[in-house]
Design a protein around this motif. Structure first.
Motif, mmCIF file in Angstrom:
data_model
loop_
_atom_site.group_PDB
_atom_site.id
_atom_site.type_symbol
_atom_site.label_atom_id
_atom_site.label_comp_id
_atom_site.label_asym_id
_atom_site.label_seq_id
_atom_site.Cartn_x
_atom_site.Cartn_y
_atom_site.Cartn_z
ATOM 1 N N ALA A 19 -27.216 15.387 27.639
ATOM 2 C CA ALA A 19 -26.563 16.315 26.645
ATOM 3 C C ALA A 19 -26.841 17.849 26.750
ATOM 4 C CB ALA A 19 -26.846 15.798 25.248
ATOM 5 N N GLU A 20 -28.198 18.097 27.218
ATOM 6 C CA GLU A 20 -28.667 19.433 27.259
ATOM 7 C C GLU A 20 -27.756 20.077 28.454
ATOM 8 O OE1 GLU A 20 -32.538 21.895 28.376
ATOM 9 O OE2 GLU A 20 -32.743 19.830 27.876
ATOM 10 N N ASN A 21 -27.637 19.299 29.477
ATOM 11 C CA ASN A 21 -26.886 19.925 30.684
ATOM 12 C C ASN A 21 -25.323 20.297 30.507
ATOM 13 O OD1 ASN A 21 -28.627 20.384 33.521
ATOM 14 N ND2 ASN A 21 -29.784 18.649 32.203
ATOM 15 N N LEU A 22 -24.864 19.148 29.784
ATOM 16 C CA LEU A 22 -23.428 19.133 29.377
ATOM 17 C C LEU A 22 -23.158 20.152 28.367
ATOM 18 C CD1 LEU A 22 -20.527 17.860 29.666
ATOM 19 C CD2 LEU A 22 -21.181 16.280 27.959
ATOM 20 N N VAL A 23 -24.088 20.466 27.410
ATOM 21 C CA VAL A 23 -23.726 21.391 26.409
ATOM 22 C C VAL A 23 -23.605 22.626 27.026
ATOM 23 C CG1 VAL A 23 -24.498 22.486 24.263
ATOM 24 C CG2 VAL A 23 -24.407 19.914 24.612
ATOM 25 N N TYR A 24 -24.809 22.811 27.797
ATOM 26 C CA TYR A 24 -24.894 24.288 28.595
ATOM 27 C C TYR A 24 -23.605 24.466 29.546
ATOM 28 C CZ TYR A 24 -25.866 27.334 32.361
ATOM 29 O OH TYR A 24 -26.019 28.463 33.287
ATOM 30 N N GLN A 25 -23.131 23.574 30.304
ATOM 31 C CA GLN A 25 -21.961 23.546 31.073
ATOM 32 C C GLN A 25 -20.566 24.057 30.303
ATOM 33 O OE1 GLN A 25 -21.812 23.776 34.161
ATOM 34 N NE2 GLN A 25 -23.735 22.840 35.198
ATOM 35 N N VAL A 26 -20.547 23.030 29.131
ATOM 36 C CA VAL A 26 -19.339 23.530 28.369
ATOM 37 C C VAL A 26 -19.630 24.876 27.560
ATOM 38 C CG1 VAL A 26 -18.200 22.776 26.149
ATOM 39 C CG2 VAL A 26 -19.015 20.941 27.957
ATOM 40 N N THR A 27 -20.739 25.173 27.347
ATOM 41 C CA THR A 27 -20.997 26.544 26.680
ATOM 42 C C THR A 27 -20.544 27.503 27.732
ATOM 43 O OG1 THR A 27 -22.769 25.734 25.249
ATOM 44 C CG2 THR A 27 -22.812 28.135 25.890
ATOM 45 N N MET A 28 -20.782 27.381 28.830
ATOM 46 C CA MET A 28 -20.517 28.410 29.769
ATOM 47 C C MET A 28 -18.972 28.354 30.126
ATOM 48 S SD MET A 28 -23.087 30.127 31.055
ATOM 49 C CE MET A 28 -22.192 30.817 32.639
ATOM 50 N N ASN B 279 -32.038 20.310 17.834
ATOM 51 C CA ASN B 279 -31.820 21.723 17.624
ATOM 52 C C ASN B 279 -32.933 22.675 18.722
ATOM 53 O OD1 ASN B 279 -30.336 21.690 15.438
ATOM 54 N ND2 ASN B 279 -31.789 21.273 13.852
ATOM 55 N N ALA B 280 -33.981 22.078 18.734
ATOM 56 C CA ALA B 280 -34.812 22.680 19.915
ATOM 57 C C ALA B 280 -34.140 22.587 21.046
ATOM 58 C CB ALA B 280 -36.170 21.873 20.008
ATOM 59 N N CYS B 281 -33.354 21.669 21.436
ATOM 60 C CA CYS B 281 -32.640 21.587 22.644
ATOM 61 C C CYS B 281 -31.494 22.746 22.841
ATOM 62 C CB CYS B 281 -32.047 20.083 22.712
ATOM 63 S SG CYS B 281 -30.817 20.004 24.083
ATOM 64 N N TYR B 282 -30.724 23.010 21.618
ATOM 65 C CA TYR B 282 -29.698 23.964 21.490
ATOM 66 C C TYR B 282 -30.402 25.287 21.807
ATOM 67 C CZ TYR B 282 -26.507 20.465 19.792
ATOM 68 O OH TYR B 282 -25.970 19.109 19.676
ATOM 69 N N GLU B 283 -31.601 25.623 21.097
ATOM 70 C CA GLU B 283 -32.296 26.839 21.225
ATOM 71 C C GLU B 283 -32.646 27.285 22.693
ATOM 72 O OE1 GLU B 283 -35.257 26.652 18.150
ATOM 73 O OE2 GLU B 283 -33.533 26.477 16.424
#
Length: 264
Positions: free
Chosen positions: A216-225, A246-250
């Motif tokens: 999820a961390e890697n996917l959210v980063y990619q979608v954010t980009m 929340n720590a993951c998002y931060e």
């Protein structure tokens, strides 16, 4: 005077709370079962069951204004126990107290944080596999992701046909993504929904058997980009009590911008 429509005055009001009430701004432009506003201090919006009632009030709302909001909810039969409200903490405290005076019990169900991400940070740990943009051939699997996501969070639940209709729309948008592991399994989901100059990152879900592997961390980063590269400011809502997520998002660059809560 309360009117049954919104206009540019209301959208201007929400600029004061552009993060916490991002969703309200978006849903006001769609089909609503109930839409009330005085265009100055109060907006009430409800799209229909199973979604929450959104109520915006000014930060310095006086008790009389909070009572006005309470009475509007009561007059429109929203205080029957069936509905949840997304509101600021000051109004939540007032609603809880007023309901108690009338023998009703309201309580905070979810504490919500609103984040944005102006400078995404690549995750320290890369996951195997990669991002996959959803296609119609992924429809049934996406429906399953959505069903599991809403059941786990116990929010906004629909039947399968409702999820399928939404999934088709998400796929057509081109902004719905899955993460495939190296074996080709779809293990996590995430999408972004643009509105104005911002885009909401949502539907973040990892299948339970694939958790704690940073998918999820890697996917959210990619979608954010992808949202950022498309010209939007990425933002998202989280449950404030989910410390780990929340720590993951931060870690990937999300910054806390506002707080509100869900009561019911």
């Amino acid at each position: 005077m309360i009117e049954t429509y919104v206009d540019e005055r209301d959208y201007k009001l929400l600029e004061r709370d552009r993060y916490t009430f991002f969703v309200l701004k978006r849903i006001m432009g769609g089909e609503c079962k109930l839409l009330l506003s005085d265009h100055e201090r109060l907006i009430l919006c409800f799209t229909g069951h199973p979604f929450p009632v959104w109520i915006w009030t000014a930060d310095d709302a006086a008790e009389e204004e909070m009572e006005k909001a309470y009475q509007l909810a009561k007059e429109n039969k929203l205080l029957t126990g069936e509905y949840h409200f997304n509101i600021k903490y000051s109004l939540a405290e007032y609603f809880i107290r007023r309901a108690a005076e009338e023998g009703l019990e309201l309580k905070i169900i979810t504490n919500m944080f609103a984040y944005d991400c102006l400078e995404p940070v690549r995750p320290d740990t890369e996951s195997d596999g990669g991002i996959h943009c959803c296609e119609m051939k992924d429809l049934e699997e996406l429906v399953d992701f959505m069903d599991r996501f809403h059941k786990e969070l116990s929010i906004d639940q629909k039947d399968i046909s409702g999820y399928r209709e939404d999934a088709e729309e998400f796929i057509r948008s081109g902004n719905m993504y899955l993460w495939k592991d190296e074996q080709g399994h779809n293990v996590a989901s995430c999408k972004y929904a643009p509105d104005g100059d911002m885009a909401s990152i949502n539907l973040v879900f990892t299948r339970p058997e694939f958790r704690r592997r940073h998918y999820a961390e890697n996917l959210v980063y990619q979608v954010t980009m992808k949202a950022k590269e498309a010209g939007y400011v990425p933002m998202l809502y989280t449950d404030a009590d989910y410390v780990a997520s929340n720590a993951c998002y931060e870690k990937i660059g999300y910054v806390l911008r506002g707080k509100l809560c869900t009561i019911g």
